[in-house]
Each structure stands twice: as C-alpha cells, then as structure tokens.
Motif scaffolding. Structure first.
Motif, short mmCIF file in Angstrom:
data_model
loop_
_atom_site.label_atom_id
_atom_site.label_comp_id
_atom_site.label_asym_id
_atom_site.label_seq_id
_atom_site.Cartn_x
_atom_site.Cartn_y
_atom_site.Cartn_z
N PRO A 6 0.83 -1.21 0.00
CA PRO A 6 0.00 0.00 0.00
C PRO A 6 0.85 1.26 0.00
O PRO A 6 1.97 1.28 0.54
CB PRO A 6 -0.81 -0.14 1.30
N GLU A 95 -7.79 3.14 -2.86
CA GLU A 95 -6.93 2.33 -2.01
C GLU A 95 -7.39 2.49 -0.56
O GLU A 95 -7.49 3.61 -0.06
CB GLU A 95 -5.48 2.77 -2.16
N ILE A 97 -6.76 1.16 3.40
CA ILE A 97 -5.71 0.53 4.20
C ILE A 97 -6.11 0.51 5.67
O ILE A 97 -6.58 1.53 6.21
CB ILE A 97 -4.38 1.30 4.04
N HIS A 117 -6.24 -3.29 1.86
CA HIS A 117 -5.09 -3.85 2.56
C HIS A 117 -5.36 -3.90 4.06
O HIS A 117 -5.69 -2.87 4.66
CB HIS A 117 -3.84 -3.00 2.31
N ASN A 118 -5.23 -5.09 4.66
CA ASN A 118 -5.38 -5.23 6.12
C ASN A 118 -6.70 -4.63 6.62
O ASN A 118 -6.72 -3.92 7.64
CB ASN A 118 -4.21 -4.57 6.84
N VAL A 137 -6.30 -7.82 0.24
CA VAL A 137 -4.97 -8.26 0.66
C VAL A 137 -4.89 -8.31 2.19
O VAL A 137 -5.09 -7.29 2.86
CB VAL A 137 -3.87 -7.32 0.12
N ASP A 138 -4.62 -9.49 2.73
CA ASP A 138 -4.49 -9.66 4.20
C ASP A 138 -5.72 -9.12 4.92
O ASP A 138 -5.60 -8.43 5.95
CB ASP A 138 -3.22 -8.98 4.71
N CYS A 139 -6.89 -9.42 4.40
CA CYS A 139 -8.15 -8.92 4.97
C CYS A 139 -8.91 -10.04 5.68
O CYS A 139 -8.67 -11.23 5.43
CB CYS A 139 -9.04 -8.34 3.87
N SER A 159 -5.89 -13.41 2.73
CA SER A 159 -7.16 -13.06 3.38
C SER A 159 -7.87 -14.29 3.95
O SER A 159 -7.68 -15.41 3.49
CB SER A 159 -8.09 -12.34 2.41
#
Length: 219
Positions: A6, A95, A97, A117-118, A137-139, A159
């Motif tokens: 990010p 985007e 985050i 992201h996250n 992403v990584d969620c 994720s």
C-alpha cells in the motif's frame, strides 16, 4: 505474483494539492482534492456526493446515508464505516488501508481497480455488486454477502473468508489460491470461473458434496 504494498499519503501524485477538510458532508456535495484527518461523520445524508483525488485518515462514518456516492482516485487509511449505506456507490482507483466496515449496506456498488489492505469486513452486503480488478490483501471477510454479484479479476491474497456467501454470483478470473481460509456459507456452485489450490479443494470438499447432494459415509 505478490500484491503491491500500500502507498503512503506522501506517495500520492496529488498529495501536495490536498486542502484540509472544511464544512459539512452533504448530499450531492462535490469534494475535490481534500484531506479529512480525524473527522467523525454521524447520521449524515451524503447521497450522490462525489470525492475526487482526496485522502481520508482516521475518519469514522457512523449511520451515514451515502447511496450513489462516487469515489474517484481516493486514498483511505484507518477509516471506519459503521452502519453506513453505500448502496449503488461507485469506486474507481481507490486504495483502502487498515480500515473496517461493519454492518455496511453496499448492494449494487461498482468497484473498479480497488485495493483493500489489512481491512476487516463484518456483515457487509455487496449483493448484486460489480467488482472488477479488486484485491483483498491480508483482509478478514466475515459474513460478507456477494450473492448475485459479478466478480472479474478479483484476488484474496493472505485473506480469511469466514461465512462468506456467493449464491448466484458470476465469476471470471477470480483467484482464491492466496486466501488462508475459505469459509463459504453459501454458493459453492458459483465458484465456476474461480481458481483454487489442491489444498483448498480438499478444504471445500464437504461444501461441494453438500451442494451436489452427495452423502459421504465411511461405515
């Protein structure tokens, strides 16, 4: 291929043009090149509002009505959406985050070139939405409803899916291989057009069997 990291606020091409947020969030409002930092918006009608080349950090939206809002080239960091309506909203080049969405109604929303992201999604309604070139992403996606949605070029690297519903969704080039858990509550038959790994196939075997009406017995 790993997802791109990010961006920081300073990395945005329009960062030096941002002006501090002033005034209220309003219906049909046109917000261009603004930065909202630490603001809280509650019980506000901002339907059809437009946000262009703007940034939000540490912002909370609670009980807001933002139906048909448009977000174009917007950056969000640590933003919380609680009980907010985003139905039929339009997201392009956005985007998001380290943010959270809980109890959000976003049915019919259109997301194009959007990266999360996250982020944490809890009881988010994306029914009949359209997602094109979207990355989670990584969620954590818990009780997210994609029923009847169209997903094209959507990925889930790192994720966790927990109780996600895909009933009657339409998929094309959806890559689930990077997901660390595939908890699908409904719509396993809608995974046609998705790519999964061999390990995920074993994980989903009971769901597929139930969908096909197959009884599995070892005795």
């Amino acid at each position: 291929m790993p997802a791109p990291a990010p961006r920081e606020l300073a990395d945005l091409p329009y960062a030096r043009h941002l002006e501090p947020w002033h005034g209220a969030l309003r219906r049909d409002g046109d917000h261009d090149s603004v930065r909202a930092d630490g603001h809280t918006f509650a019980d506000t009608d901002a339907g059809s509002a437009r946000f262009t080349e703007s940034a939000f950090s540490s912002v909370t939206f609670t009980g807001c009505r933002m139906r048909r809002a448009r977000f174009n080239d917007v950056w969000m960091h640590t933003v919380r959406w609680v009980g907010t309506e985003l139905a039929e909203s339009d997201w392009l080049d956005v985007e998001v985050i380290a943010s959270a969405l809980a109890g959000v109604e976003a049915f019919g929303a259109e997301l194009r070139r959007v990266a999360f992201h996250n982020c944490k999604f809890d009881s988010v309604n994306l029914r009949t939405g359209t997602l094109r070139d979207v990355a989670f992403v990584d969620c954590l996606l818990r009780d997210v409803d994609f029923a009847g949605a169209t997903l094209h070029d959507v990925t889930f690297p790192g994720s966790t899916l927990d109780g996600v519903r895909f009933g009657k969704a339409r998929m094309r080039s959806v890559d689930l291989r990077g997901a660390v858990a595939l908890g699908i509550a409904d719509g396993a038959d809608a995974l046609r057009g998705a790519t999964i790994s061999g390990g995920q196939l074993l994980e989903l075997a009971p769901v597929f069997a139930q969908t096909l009406g197959v009884t599995v017995r070892d005795d």
